[in-house]
Design a protein around this motif. Structure first.
Motif, PDB file in Angstrom:
ATOM      1  N   THR B  42      -8.088   0.709 -14.637  1.00  0.00           N
ATOM      2  CA  THR B  42      -8.183  -0.066 -13.278  1.00  0.00           C
ATOM      3  C   THR B  42      -8.137  -1.568 -13.719  1.00  0.00           C
ATOM      4  OG1 THR B  42     -10.516   0.067 -13.897  1.00  0.00           O
ATOM      5  CG2 THR B  42      -9.882   1.650 -12.391  1.00  0.00           C
ATOM      6  N   LYS B  46      -5.687  -4.114 -11.730  1.00  0.00           N
ATOM      7  CA  LYS B  46      -6.231  -5.357 -10.803  1.00  0.00           C
ATOM      8  C   LYS B  46      -5.296  -6.562 -11.402  1.00  0.00           C
ATOM      9  CE  LYS B  46     -10.350  -7.826 -10.760  1.00  0.00           C
ATOM     10  NZ  LYS B  46     -10.881  -8.333 -12.063  1.00  0.00           N
ATOM     11  N   GLU B  50      -3.131  -9.192  -8.970  1.00  0.00           N
ATOM     12  CA  GLU B  50      -3.280 -10.507  -8.926  1.00  0.00           C
ATOM     13  C   GLU B  50      -1.652 -11.384  -9.314  1.00  0.00           C
ATOM     14  OE1 GLU B  50      -6.432 -11.391 -11.683  1.00  0.00           O
ATOM     15  OE2 GLU B  50      -7.896 -10.494 -10.286  1.00  0.00           O
TER      16      GLU B  50
END
Lengths: 259, 258
Positions: B42, B46, B50
């Motif tokens: 995860t 993430k 970004e």
């Protein structure tokens, strides 16, 4: 001069090596159907290589159609025990292969493709493969593949057809069917046939003349004319005359194997 | 609920991937493993989102580098394979050298390329090429040199030239070998280009991972690894489909007659 003539022909595959065939002389008339039988490894296939110009003889002379053989001849068609069809081509395209290679077909293929394909379809129909034109070889049974292979060997209208144990891998019933197919083809359009085989019944049923070859080095031991009347039916294979021919040949082969 | 075999085959790879990711996540969370040692999926995802812009930029660069190197490898490999496969003497002469060269780890060769061509894209392209052309050569050569002798006799007795035999039989026959080698070669090409970028470049996914790991940004390193993996799978799939489409005759299945 005969259509095919061997004059004291010998061949060794390597310098100083053993003879594959030795001192073979024979004459084949145009339109004749001959068969060569003998124990395995007796140089039967070597004869085919000599006639088709794939190998030059070490000694002696091979003449085909009045000329000494010096290289591949386009008047020859060949088929082997393995059908050797190209798996990426359909049956029709496989049969068309010689047209893409042999002159004069090759140069006129582009303009007359439709006409030649029609010839190929007709040839396939003649051997009982109508409707299989667009199938791939692996979709055909072994016997059908062999039929297609013989079509490929005949499509460029060769004057000499050479068959190297073409029915050797087939079951007995299919084999007899294909004997009749070959007999009919040969009687419809005359060409000369050289059939190499292990099967004496096959040789006697189909051929005008049967040659028995010895063990290596291969020599012609017996030449036997098969005088059975034509057209021959499968029934003929059960007659006494037929059995007598097979018997004589069988004894000759037996002697070869003992020596 | 019963799934049809087709759907099941489709779903299987996705489910297995998901399962591995879930286990991974569970282990990272369960043992509270530090992200700078082993980031959880995860977190990788993430960070990947970004920095999607720069990652895509570097990834595109790596993809182009790989494809150029791969294209050269296919061209050179097919040509060499044809030479090696159609002439026994070239085969004998060239094989030891090819095998010897293929045994050299290409990472050892990158510094040489850098001296010759400087740091950047050219050594990466060349490394991708050098690492991936060998399977193409071997496969094309194998396809050509295993031609049935009877078939060659049939063609030669008709008067076919060597070129005729090559075009009518040799090349179509070696196509399945060729496409099988493309699948291997494309994944190797990624290995080559990323490796070279890691050692000597200032663009590309390899460089991105290198600089991320030097600042202990492990999630970004893993994001890079994921992107390479995904690109590899995608390219492999492209060539697998191409193979099925062009050489379907070679995969004839169980209903083959002979």
């Amino acid at each position: 001069m005969s259509f095919v003539e061997f004059e004291k022909v010998s061949l060794r595959y390597s310098e100083g090596g053993p003879m594959a065939i030795e001192d073979v002389s024979l004459q084949i008339e145009e339109g004749e159907f001959i068969s060569v039988v003998g124990p395995s490894g007796c140089g039967k296939s070597t004869l085919m290589k000599l006639i088709s110009g794939l190998k030059p003889p070490s000694d002696g002379y091979v003449y085909v159609n009045g000329r000494q053989v010096g290289g591949p001849l386009s008047i020859v068609g060949m088929a082997f025990q393995a059908a050797n069809l190209l798996p990426w081509r359909t049956t029709l395209e496989n049969v068309m292969l010689p047209m893409e290679i042999v002159e004069p077909w090759r140069s006129s293929l582009r303009s007359k493709r439709a006409e030649y394909e029609e010839m190929a379809r007709a040839q396939l129909a003649r051997v009982g493969l109508a409707g299989c034109e667009d199938k791939f070889p692996w979709e055909l049974s072994g016997g059908m593949q062999q039929r297609a292979s013989i079509c490929r060997a005949l499509i460029h209208k060769p004057r000499l057809l050479m068959l190297d144990e073409p029915f050797g891998a087939l079951d007995a019933f299919t084999r007899e069917e294909l004997w009749c197919m070959l007999r009919d083809l040969w009687q419809q359009q005359p060409f000369t046939v050289i059939l190499v085989t292990h099967d004496l019944r096959e040789a006697v049923f189909l051929a005008d003349t049967v040659y028995v070859m010895s063990k290596r080095p291969g020599r012609i031991l017996v030449k036997r004319e098969i005088d059975l009347p034509r057209p021959r039916d499968l029934e003929v294979t059960y007659t006494d005359a037929f059995a007598a021919h097979v018997h004589v040949l069988r004894e000759a082969i037996g002697r070869v194997r003992e020596n | 609920m019963k799934l049809s075999p087709k759907v099941r085959d489709r779903l299987a790879p996705w489910l297995l991937t998901l399962l591995v990711l879930v286990c991974w996540e569970a282990i990272c969370q369960g043992f509270s493993i530090q992200p700078f040692l082993m980031p959880a999926p995860t977190l990788i995802f993430k960070v990947g989102l970004e920095l999607a812009g720069p990652i895509m930029e570097h990834a595109t660069h790596t993809l182009m580098t790989t494809l150029i190197g791969f294209a050269v490898a296919v061209a050179v490999g097919a040509l060499l394979g044809m030479l090696v496969g159609s002439s026994p003497i070239i085969y004998k002469a060239l094989y030891p050298m090819l095998v010897g060269f293929n045994s050299i780890p290409k990472v050892a060769f990158v510094p040489v390329l850098v001296v010759w061509f400087g740091i950047g894209t050219v050594p990466a392209i060349l490394t991708a090429f050098l690492i991936s052309f060998f399977p193409v050569v071997v496969n094309v050569a194998a396809g050509l040199s295993t031609l049935e002798p009877e078939l060659e006799d049939v063609l030669r007795s008709l008067g076919a030239s060597k070129l005729d035999i090559l075009i009518k039989v040799g090349l179509p026959r070696s196509m399945p070998f060729f496409f099988a080698s493309l699948k291997v070669a494309i994944t190797l090409a990624f290995v080559g280009s990323v490796m070279s970028e890691t050692v000597a470049s200032n663009v590309g996914i390899g460089y991105l991972m290198m600089s991320a790991s030097s600042s202990m940004n492990m999630p970004l390193v893993f994001a890079g690894l994921f992107v390479i993996g995904v690109m590899g799978v995608m390219m492999y799939e492209v060539f697998a489909r191409l193979e099925r489409h062009i050489t379907g005759w070679a995969n004839r299945g169980q209903n083959a007659a002979m």
